[in-house]
Design an enzyme around this catalytic site. Structure first.
Site, PDB file in Angstrom:
ATOM      1  N   LYS A  56     -42.018   1.963  10.578  1.00 48.14           N
ATOM      2  CA  LYS A  56     -40.984   2.788  10.693  1.00 48.14           C
ATOM      3  C   LYS A  56     -40.155   2.741   9.507  1.00 48.14           C
ATOM      4  O   LYS A  56     -39.251   1.768   9.473  1.00 48.14           O
ATOM      5  CB  LYS A  56     -40.383   2.790  11.859  1.00 48.14           C
ATOM      6  CG  LYS A  56     -39.464   4.143  11.884  1.00 48.14           C
ATOM      7  CD  LYS A  56     -38.118   3.940  12.799  1.00 48.14           C
ATOM      8  CE  LYS A  56     -36.812   3.143  12.433  1.00 48.14           C
ATOM      9  NZ  LYS A  56     -36.437   3.713  11.210  1.00 48.14           N
ATOM     10  N   GLY A  81     -33.036  -5.843   8.654  1.00 51.42           N
ATOM     11  CA  GLY A  81     -31.798  -4.851   8.484  1.00 51.42           C
ATOM     12  C   GLY A  81     -30.680  -5.640   8.819  1.00 51.42           C
ATOM     13  O   GLY A  81     -30.368  -6.949   8.658  1.00 51.42           O
ATOM     14  N   GLU A 104     -35.068 -10.351  10.133  1.00 45.40           N
ATOM     15  CA  GLU A 104     -34.495 -10.930   8.895  1.00 45.40           C
ATOM     16  C   GLU A 104     -33.218  -9.925   8.642  1.00 45.40           C
ATOM     17  O   GLU A 104     -33.433  -8.888   8.472  1.00 45.40           O
ATOM     18  CB  GLU A 104     -35.821 -10.675   7.858  1.00 45.40           C
ATOM     19  CG  GLU A 104     -35.501 -11.287   6.598  1.00 45.40           C
ATOM     20  CD  GLU A 104     -34.983 -10.679   5.572  1.00 45.40           C
ATOM     21  OE1 GLU A 104     -33.378 -10.769   5.492  1.00 45.40           O
ATOM     22  OE2 GLU A 104     -35.118  -9.826   4.586  1.00 45.40           O
ATOM     23  N   CYS A 132     -29.910  -8.607   0.839  1.00 46.08           N
ATOM     24  CA  CYS A 132     -29.405  -9.600   1.930  1.00 46.08           C
ATOM     25  C   CYS A 132     -29.384 -11.027   1.374  1.00 46.08           C
ATOM     26  O   CYS A 132     -28.251 -11.662   1.881  1.00 46.08           O
ATOM     27  CB  CYS A 132     -30.339  -9.644   2.933  1.00 46.08           C
ATOM     28  SG  CYS A 132     -32.071  -9.634   2.847  1.00 46.08           S
ATOM     29  N   GLU A 145     -20.455  -9.279   4.572  1.00 47.78           N
ATOM     30  CA  GLU A 145     -21.382  -8.645   3.628  1.00 47.78           C
ATOM     31  C   GLU A 145     -21.206  -7.145   3.031  1.00 47.78           C
ATOM     32  O   GLU A 145     -20.802  -6.358   3.925  1.00 47.78           O
ATOM     33  CB  GLU A 145     -22.858  -8.620   4.357  1.00 47.78           C
ATOM     34  CG  GLU A 145     -23.925  -8.081   3.337  1.00 47.78           C
ATOM     35  CD  GLU A 145     -25.199  -8.303   4.269  1.00 47.78           C
ATOM     36  OE1 GLU A 145     -26.352  -8.340   3.474  1.00 47.78           O
ATOM     37  OE2 GLU A 145     -25.175  -7.691   5.443  1.00 47.78           O
TER      38      GLU A 145
END
Length: 482
Positions: free
Chosen positions: A175, A227, A249, A284, A385
């Site tokens: 997806k 994500g 992750e 990330c 972040e």
């Protein structure tokens, strides 16, 4: 409209349904702010069809045997290499990644590495206690894996997740987000062209409904999610209701420690280039939180500023462009909001950047490469972040304090340090609370090295044998010998 982005139909087995239950929406080019395509939105019905196709596809994939699975994955890599120019242009259009980034090379290294694992899966032998017999273990595929990837680098994300699952003998329902469906769909087309059986790789672009349906589907044995931590919690809640394992992750705020004896040419180039340039800072594991020793602080900041101001912000289809737009207008506004908040906070100063794209770039979702120095360790900018081209630089004067500040974070994906002292390098690397640590450079994301996080940056690994084992289960067989 562009022909490259003309087909957003899901790929279910070897069929492409012309409509979906949730209809279609406009796709906006992040570099121009203009509608450039229509995207079909997959939902629960499309996920169900894909999962059913995956069950049949996995049986056919397993029946091929390891050698043919290996060869099919190698053919896929060759087709992707031949199609690389098209895939890179698609990525530039759908998510703004500059052609200069050339992400196909990294993806190809992962595909070819894991193709090599497909015929090397083995178990173990032992002698059981208390009986005359032997025991052995079989490492078997789980069956169907649900893979949910982010929008920031679809080609690499697929190579680091779906390919691992397929090399282990599984089928995949992938997806991608509706922001970036096109590279993923082309990947699925090439998989069929490579001779991988229909249903082994199914692609259903979708949003929350598709994600929930994928996690809950009884035919799906495990979920791989890449994500943010907020969505990851929702993934885990749904998976827990179905007693389904997950690999996560997640995000990061990777610390980069610059000690007084560091090679400043290397350290400044890496700090700027690896935090502001890749994916316009939307990665990330990028080193977006720098701690620089007071003895070299001012010189280091000046060097970082010079690098940041040299980067070309522009059209991602222009080979000269170094930094493209962020993913969409909402992201650009969010990032500018973070910058404005950092300007208002005490203790830090804006060194360079801090604005939206100017002139011809004003219509797109461009944000200038931005550097703040003298930032407080406990500030919002240094702790959260940003997921954009924004770097914070914090001063330290004591090595132990630097390590303590680096570890004072809920994240733990990557960490970095720069020093010429070998003893310090090993000691600090051991002390840093992160899944991956790099010394005097960037993490190469090499396929033979396990990659993943600790703390709120997730669990599970991609890369190496550990990455393959994420998508296998162990069956123990006991033979009584009389």
């Amino acid at each position: 409209m562009t022909d490259l982005l003309s087909d957003s139909r899901p790929l279910i087995g070897d069929t492409r349904p012309a409509t979906t239950g949730l209809g279609a929406r406009d796709h906006v080019n992040p570099a121009t702010g203009q509608v450039q395509a229509r995207v079909l939105i997959g939902g629960a019905s499309e996920i169900d069809a894909a999962a059913r196709a995956a069950v049949l596809g996995q049986r056919a994939w397993q029946a091929l045997g390891p050698e043919k699975r290996r060869d099919s994955l190698l053919r896929l890599a060759d087709l992707i290499e031949a199609d690389a120019a098209k895939l890179l242009r698609m990525a530039a259009l759908e998510c703004g990644t500059p052609l200069s980034s050339n992400s196909s090379g990294l993806a190809l290294s992962w595909i070819r590495y894991y193709a090599g694992w497909a015929d090397k899966i083995e178990g173990s032998y032992s002698e059981p206690f208390g009986i005359a017999g032997l025991a052995y273990s079989r490492h078997e595929p789980i069956g169907v894996i649900g893979v949910i990837i982010p929008w920031n680098s679809p080609l690499v994300a697929i190579a680091m997740t779906a390919i691992l699952a397929m090399a282990a003998g599984n089928a995949v329902v992938l997806k991608p987000p509706t922001q970036t469906p096109f590279v993923a769909l082309r990947f699925g087309e090439l998989a069929l062209e490579a001779g991988i059986p229909a249903g082994v790789l199914n692609i259903v672009p979708g949003d929350a409904e598709a994600g929930e349906a994928l996690i809950a589907h009884p035919a799906v044995g495990k979920i791989s999610f890449t994500g943010g931590d907020i969505v990851a919690k929702a993934v885990m809640r749904t998976a827990a209701e179905h007693l389904k394992p997950v690999a996560l992750e997640l995000g990061g705020k990777s610390a980069n420690l610059i000690f007084a004896d560091a090679d400043l040419d290397v350290a400044a180039a890496m700090a700027a280039g690896c935090s502001l340039v890749p994916l316009a800072g939307q990665g990330c594991v990028l080193p977006t939180r720098v701690y620089a020793h007071g003895a070299i602080f001012d010189e280091f900041v000046d060097r970082v500023r010079a690098h940041a101001e040299s980067y070309a912000l522009g059209d991602p289809l222009d080979p000269a462009t170094i930094i493209g737009p962020v993913i969409n207008e909402a992201a650009a506004q969010r990032i500018i909001g973070v910058i404005d908040r950092a300007k208002a906070e005490s203790g830090g100063r804006l060194v360079t950047g801090g604005r939206r794209g100017q002139g011809d770039l004003a219509a797109g979702s461009f944000v200038e490469p931005t550097v703040f120095a003298g930032v407080a360790h406990d500030s919002h900018l240094a702790r959260e972040e940003v997921f954009g081209p924004v770097l914070s630089i914090v001063r330290f004067d004591d090595d132990a304090d630097a390590v303590a500040m680096a570890n004072d974070s809920r994240f733990g994906l990557g960490a970095y340090l720069h020093t010429r002292d070998l003893s310090r390098a090993h000691k600090v690397a051991a002390a840093l609370e992160a899944g991956c640590v790099a010394v005097n450079g960037m993490l190469p994301m090499a396929p033979n090295q396990p990659f993943g996080g600790v703390k709120q940056s997730g669990f599970g690994r991609e890369g190496g044998r550990a990455g393959l084992e994420e998508f296998m289960q162990i069956k123990q067989v006991l033979m009584h010998l009389r």
